[in-house]
Motif scaffolding. Structure first.
Motif, PDB file in Angstrom:
ATOM      1  N   TRP A 103      -1.174   4.557   0.014  1.00  0.00           N
ATOM      2  CA  TRP A 103      -0.447   3.497  -0.666  1.00  0.00           C
ATOM      3  C   TRP A 103      -1.350   2.286  -0.829  1.00  0.00           C
ATOM      4  N   TRP A 104      -1.062   1.526  -1.869  1.00  0.00           N
ATOM      5  CA  TRP A 104      -1.773   0.275  -2.132  1.00  0.00           C
ATOM      6  C   TRP A 104      -0.790  -0.861  -1.887  1.00  0.00           C
ATOM      7  N   GLY A 105      -1.203  -1.830  -1.088  1.00  0.00           N
ATOM      8  CA  GLY A 105      -0.398  -3.019  -0.868  1.00  0.00           C
ATOM      9  C   GLY A 105      -0.944  -4.154  -1.703  1.00  0.00           C
ATOM     10  N   VAL A 106      -0.053  -4.895  -2.354  1.00  0.00           N
ATOM     11  CA  VAL A 106      -0.458  -6.001  -3.209  1.00  0.00           C
ATOM     12  C   VAL A 106       0.196  -7.271  -2.699  1.00  0.00           C
ATOM     13  N   GLY A 107      -0.604  -8.303  -2.505  1.00  0.00           N
ATOM     14  CA  GLY A 107      -0.084  -9.597  -2.104  1.00  0.00           C
ATOM     15  C   GLY A 107      -0.639 -10.035  -0.759  1.00  0.00           C
ATOM     16  N   PRO A 108      -0.349 -11.286  -0.397  1.00  0.00           N
ATOM     17  CA  PRO A 108      -0.833 -11.824   0.875  1.00  0.00           C
ATOM     18  C   PRO A 108      -0.335 -11.000   2.061  1.00  0.00           C
ATOM     19  N   GLY A 109      -1.244 -10.625   2.946  1.00  0.00           N
ATOM     20  CA  GLY A 109      -0.887  -9.878   4.149  1.00  0.00           C
ATOM     21  C   GLY A 109      -0.568  -8.416   3.931  1.00  0.00           C
ATOM     22  N   ALA A 110      -0.631  -7.946   2.689  1.00  0.00           N
ATOM     23  CA  ALA A 110      -0.274  -6.550   2.397  1.00  0.00           C
ATOM     24  C   ALA A 110      -1.308  -5.602   2.996  1.00  0.00           C
ATOM     25  N   HIS A 111      -0.823  -4.464   3.440  1.00  0.00           N
ATOM     26  CA  HIS A 111      -1.679  -3.411   3.997  1.00  0.00           C
ATOM     27  C   HIS A 111      -1.752  -2.256   3.011  1.00  0.00           C
ATOM     28  N   SER A 112      -2.864  -1.544   3.052  1.00  0.00           N
ATOM     29  CA  SER A 112      -3.081  -0.388   2.179  1.00  0.00           C
ATOM     30  C   SER A 112      -3.682   0.743   3.004  1.00  0.00           C
ATOM     31  N   HIS A 113      -3.514   1.965   2.505  1.00  0.00           N
ATOM     32  CA  HIS A 113      -4.102   3.143   3.151  1.00  0.00           C
ATOM     33  C   HIS A 113      -4.413   4.153   2.053  1.00  0.00           C
ATOM     34  N   VAL A 114      -5.673   4.469   1.909  1.00  0.00           N
ATOM     35  CA  VAL A 114      -6.097   5.451   0.908  1.00  0.00           C
ATOM     36  C   VAL A 114      -7.211   6.298   1.511  1.00  0.00           C
ATOM     37  N   GLY A 115      -6.998   7.590   1.516  1.00  0.00           N
ATOM     38  CA  GLY A 115      -8.029   8.525   1.942  1.00  0.00           C
ATOM     39  C   GLY A 115      -8.542   8.309   3.354  1.00  0.00           C
ATOM     40  N   GLY A 116      -7.672   7.891   4.260  1.00  0.00           N
ATOM     41  CA  GLY A 116      -8.087   7.709   5.643  1.00  0.00           C
ATOM     42  C   GLY A 116      -8.672   6.344   5.966  1.00  0.00           C
ATOM     43  N   THR A 117      -8.750   5.471   4.970  1.00  0.00           N
ATOM     44  CA  THR A 117      -9.221   4.102   5.197  1.00  0.00           C
ATOM     45  C   THR A 117      -8.033   3.156   5.043  1.00  0.00           C
ATOM     46  N   ARG A 118      -7.888   2.261   6.017  1.00  0.00           N
ATOM     47  CA  ARG A 118      -6.832   1.243   5.955  1.00  0.00           C
ATOM     48  C   ARG A 118      -7.487  -0.115   5.777  1.00  0.00           C
ATOM     49  N   TRP A 119      -6.840  -0.984   5.034  1.00  0.00           N
ATOM     50  CA  TRP A 119      -7.294  -2.362   4.939  1.00  0.00           C
ATOM     51  C   TRP A 119      -6.091  -3.264   4.740  1.00  0.00           C
ATOM     52  N   TRP A 120      -6.320  -4.548   4.990  1.00  0.00           N
ATOM     53  CA  TRP A 120      -5.243  -5.518   4.855  1.00  0.00           C
ATOM     54  C   TRP A 120      -5.812  -6.791   4.245  1.00  0.00           C
ATOM     55  N   ASN A 121      -4.934  -7.431   3.479  1.00  0.00           N
ATOM     56  CA  ASN A 121      -5.311  -8.651   2.770  1.00  0.00           C
ATOM     57  C   ASN A 121      -5.156  -9.878   3.662  1.00  0.00           C
ATOM     58  N   VAL A 122      -5.833 -10.955   3.264  1.00  0.00           N
ATOM     59  CA  VAL A 122      -5.641 -12.223   3.958  1.00  0.00           C
ATOM     60  C   VAL A 122      -4.162 -12.581   3.908  1.00  0.00           C
ATOM     61  N   ARG A 123      -3.672 -13.255   4.940  1.00  0.00           N
ATOM     62  CA  ARG A 123      -2.241 -13.508   5.063  1.00  0.00           C
ATOM     63  C   ARG A 123      -1.758 -14.728   4.270  1.00  0.00           C
ATOM     64  N   HIS A 124      -2.555 -15.756   4.211  1.00  0.00           N
ATOM     65  CA  HIS A 124      -2.065 -17.000   3.622  1.00  0.00           C
ATOM     66  C   HIS A 124      -2.095 -16.917   2.089  1.00  0.00           C
TER      67      HIS A 124
END
Length: 181
Positions: free
Chosen positions: A68-89
């Motif tokens: 899944w792709w997360g869009v927006g401040p603080g959103a988390h994503s996970h694609v192909g075994g890699t997770r990342w998260w956006n800045v919160r503010h």
């Protein structure tokens, strides 16, 4: 409480009391009874639906390690075994996007062992349960103990899955700790 939230900070400062575990368990049981009497069935510890077609596909992606792709401040994503998260503010997020930069704050790639532990944790939360084949010998012994203690369903275990009972859902974190040793 989720660290970094206002609620956690207010509890830490003593402004409000921490939730009482027994009261939360009573509320969960009341919600489960109410939702069940309305024809809804649990499909994940904190989710109920009218049937398989009514389940939230977005949430199921989390519990089944989907992408899944997360869009927006603080959103988390996970694609192909890699997770990342956006800045919160929001202003930091907007500044990065406006500058043509990635809003991602950090990422992680789980090891095979971490992925296995996470699979057990997440699948155990689902009504379909976790395949016993995911467990090591100590985890399989813990699954048998969970059945004996009324925390997992005997029939599901005999069919090769660890499926939590209602009582097991209340103690899911402890059950998962035992399953993963």
């Amino acid at each position: 409480m989720e660290e970094g939230t206002r609620l956690a900070a207010r509890i830490r400062r003593g402004e409000i009391p921490a939730p009482d575990d027994d009261a939360m368990a009573d509320r969960y049981l009341a919600a489960d009874d109410l939702l069940s009497s309305a024809g809804l069935r649990w499909y994940e510890i904190s989710n109920w639906a009218a049937g398989p077609g009514a389940q939230c596909r977005h949430n199921l992606l989390y519990w089944t390690s989907g992408n899944w792709w997360g869009v927006g401040p603080g959103a988390h994503s996970h694609v192909g075994g890699t997770r990342w998260w956006n800045v919160r503010h929001p202003s930091a997020y907007a500044a990065r996007v406006s500058a043509g930069d990635s809003p991602a704050q950090a990422r992680e790639i789980l090891t095979e062992r971490e992925q296995r532990l996470e699979r057990i944790l997440l699948l155990t939360r689902l009504a379909g349960g976790c395949p016993v084949t995911e467990l090591d010998p100590a985890g399989r012994a813990a699954a048998r103990a969970a059945v004996a203690d009324g925390l997992a369903e005997r029939e599901a275990h005999e069919a090769g899955r660890v499926v939590l009972t209602q009582r097991g859902r209340l103690l899911a974190d402890a059950v998962v700790r035992d399953l993963t040793g």
